[in-house]
Scaffold this active site. Structure first.
Site, mmCIF file in Angstrom:
data_model
loop_
_atom_site.group_PDB
_atom_site.id
_atom_site.type_symbol
_atom_site.label_atom_id
_atom_site.label_comp_id
_atom_site.label_asym_id
_atom_site.label_seq_id
_atom_site.Cartn_x
_atom_site.Cartn_y
_atom_site.Cartn_z
ATOM 1 N N SER A 1 -46.844 17.660 48.115
ATOM 2 C CA SER A 1 -45.510 18.268 48.056
ATOM 3 C C SER A 1 -45.216 19.101 49.294
ATOM 4 C CB SER A 1 -45.391 19.163 46.820
ATOM 5 O OG SER A 1 -45.741 18.461 45.658
HETATM 6 N N1 SAH Z 1 -50.327 18.350 43.347
HETATM 7 C C1 SAH Z 1 -50.400 17.302 44.332
HETATM 8 C C2 SAH Z 1 -49.166 16.446 44.322
HETATM 9 C C3 SAH Z 1 -49.542 15.021 44.152
HETATM 10 S S1 SAH Z 1 -48.247 13.886 43.752
HETATM 11 C C4 SAH Z 1 -50.700 17.849 45.715
HETATM 12 O O1 SAH Z 1 -50.724 19.086 45.892
HETATM 13 O O2 SAH Z 1 -50.943 17.077 46.616
HETATM 14 C C5 SAH Z 1 -48.510 13.695 42.027
HETATM 15 C C6 SAH Z 1 -49.825 13.112 41.595
HETATM 16 O O3 SAH Z 1 -49.755 12.946 40.182
HETATM 17 C C7 SAH Z 1 -50.159 11.741 42.162
HETATM 18 O O4 SAH Z 1 -51.395 11.808 42.811
HETATM 19 C C8 SAH Z 1 -50.243 10.830 40.913
HETATM 20 O O5 SAH Z 1 -51.244 9.839 41.000
HETATM 21 C C9 SAH Z 1 -50.550 11.847 39.825
HETATM 22 N N2 SAH Z 1 -50.205 11.455 38.448
HETATM 23 C C10 SAH Z 1 -49.084 10.809 38.001
HETATM 24 N N3 SAH Z 1 -49.112 10.677 36.661
HETATM 25 C C11 SAH Z 1 -50.277 11.238 36.235
HETATM 26 C C12 SAH Z 1 -50.891 11.403 34.954
HETATM 27 N N4 SAH Z 1 -50.326 10.974 33.825
HETATM 28 N N5 SAH Z 1 -52.089 12.047 34.894
HETATM 29 C C13 SAH Z 1 -52.697 12.483 36.023
HETATM 30 N N6 SAH Z 1 -52.170 12.356 37.254
HETATM 31 C C14 SAH Z 1 -50.978 11.742 37.372
#
Ligand code: SAH
Length: 213
Positions: free
Chosen positions: A60
């Site tokens: 993000s």
């Molecule tokens: N917090 C992260 C943002 C990553 S984007 C950072 O600081 O980089 C969101 C992430 O959520 C992705 O990696 C995606 O694979 C994950 N995601 C989506 N649905 C999910 C679920 N049901 N359980 C766990 N992870 C999930």
């Protein structure tokens, strides 16, 4: 420009964007974002923008990380649950502000890389989990967490199993809305008599998907 200078510039953009909580600013100041960014885009680590990581996912925008963290009102003693480990950056920020962070990721490689990185950085109060964060299995029972942060967008509702593992009096920050459309970032307070839901901003996040990646 040297990394320190780029980092300082990023921090002033985060501050100007509305992050004023000194604990949150301190946590972001103390962590090098370039450690969480893949090498092909590492030169952009201190831009105030979201960046692509592996598996078509993203880290993000720093301002969004700051604002979401500020809205979560994390306290020293809190147990925090994060859904969507991704690069690990958000979990690392949270780990500086609370007792323990449990973070779950549905993509195996992202999970493995983040786990390794937390070890390297000595962030020993982060517990990494692999699987679907909407499933109840690791919540360890109802009302376990003081705070929950979701960093992927739920399609149409706040996932009920996530809500059930939030303590009474606890807070959740979660984007809700369809992929590719404008989503609403919600701040949810779980009270004795129900939920108090506030809309914080229009946002765009990758979708929250069920099952493993
Ligand atoms: N917090 C992260 C943002 C990553 S984007 C950072 O600081 O980089 C969101 C992430 O959520 C992705 O990696 C995606 O694979 C994950 N995601 C989506 N649905 C999910 C679920 N049901 N359980 C766990 N992870 C999930």
């Amino acid at each position: 420009m040297a990394i320190e200078e780029l980092h300082r510039k990023m921090m002033s953009e985060v501050y100007e964007g509305g992050v004023r909580d000194t604990r949150v600013l301190g946590a972001m100041n103390g962590l090098e974002r370039h450690r969480f960014v893949p090498s092909r885009v590492r030169h952009l680590s201190y831009e105030n923008s979201a960046l692509e990581i592996d598996e078509g996912q993203s880290i993000s925008q720093p301002l969004m990380v700051g604002l979401m963290t500020q809205e979560l009102e994390v306290e020293d003693e809190n147990l925090v649950f994060e859904v969507g480990t991704g690069s690990g950056y958000q979990a690392a920020i949270l780990s500086k502000l609370c007792r323990r962070v449990y973070t779950v990721e549905r993509h195996k490689d992202l999970y493995t890389d983040a786990d390794k990185l937390f070890l390297e950085l000595g962030l020993s109060n982060i517990v990494t989990l692999y699987g679907d964060g909407m499933e109840g299995s690791w919540h360890g029972g109802p009302e376990v967490f003081d705070r929950i942060m979701v960093t992927a967008s739920a399609q149409d509702e706040i996932p009920p199993k996530l809500l059930s593992c939030l303590k009474e009096g606890g807070l959740m920050v979660i984007p809700v809305g369809e992929e590719g459309e404008v989503q609403s970032l919600l701040k949810v307070r779980k009270g004795k008599d129900g939920l108090d839901v506030e809309t914080l901003a229009d946002v765009r996040f990758v979708p929250l998907l069920s099952g493993k990646g």
